[in-house]
Design a protein around this motif. Structure first.
Motif: not given
Length: 223
Positions: A161-167, A170-176, A196-198
């Protein structure tokens, strides 16, 4: 694409072609909540389901709904719209009530996801921004996250519940990280042939990504 919402039992891991609910229009987003509840956001409609049956439909909306999420506590449904706003509805029995609470994200909403503990709501939009709201503070903005070079497509919260991912497109994934907004993990060219679709987490260090390139990838993260 055939205007149905379909259900699969995770314990049995069996798919049944007859385990479905027929919608009036094409579903674009599905969110599962507690007590057999689910919300399907369809073209022009928001449909509440209980135990795989339609029990309530919101239509004649003054905006185009795109995505929806049920709060883990079951009391609220957040619906993101093409109008750049997140519309919050109270879940009262088998109905959805519009309380007039709206969050303005300044861009067409692409995804909405509550954290597993229900404390935060993450919202992405076509303006390449991810906004995290604090639920207990009346959905006050906790932080905004920037980094994608194109539209953000999907979000997923880590079990901590502290980190979340986004896609994104731009074909990139970030983990925040909420506790440290400056700290982020960047996965460039996560899928080289398509966006990235899911996203889904297997555990706090293992992230799954999918794409229209027909690939499912598993990533082990050093968090």
């Amino acid at each position: 694409m055939d205007d149905t919402v379909r259900f699969t039992d995770l314990k049995k891991k069996e798919y049944s072609a007859s385990d479905l609910a027929k919608m009036d229009t094409q579903p674009k987003s599905v969110s599962v909540g507690p007590g057999g509840l689910a919300v399907a956001v369809c073209i022009g409609q928001v449909v509440l389901l209980k135990d795989k049956r339609k029990v309530f439909t919101l239509d004649n909306l003054d905006y185009q709904p795109e995505v929806g999420a049920i709060h883990p506590g079951g009391g609220t449904v957040a619906v993101g719209g093409a109008d750049g706003k997140v519309h919050l509805y109270s879940l009262q029995g088998n109905t959805l009530k519009d309380d007039g609470k709206i969050l303005d994200t300044n861009g067409p909403v692409t995804d909405v996801q509550y954290s597993g503990d229900g404390a935060f709501l993450a919202v992405s939009n076509e303006k390449k921004v991810i906004i995290v709201y604090t639920v207990a503070d009346g959905y006050a903005v906790k932080n905004e996250f920037y980094g994608h070079h194109a539209k953000v497509v999907c979000l997923s919260w880590s079990p901590d519940n502290d980190h979340f991912a986004s896609g994104g497109m731009d074909m990139m994934v970030y983990v925040w990280s909420l506790s440290d907004p400056e700290k982020r993990i960047k996965i460039p060219d996560a899928h080289r042939l398509h966006h990235v679709s899911g996203l889904a987490w297997l555990d706090q260090r293992t992230l799954i990504t999918t794409s229209h390139d027909a690939c499912v990838k598993q990533w082990t993260l050093k968090i």
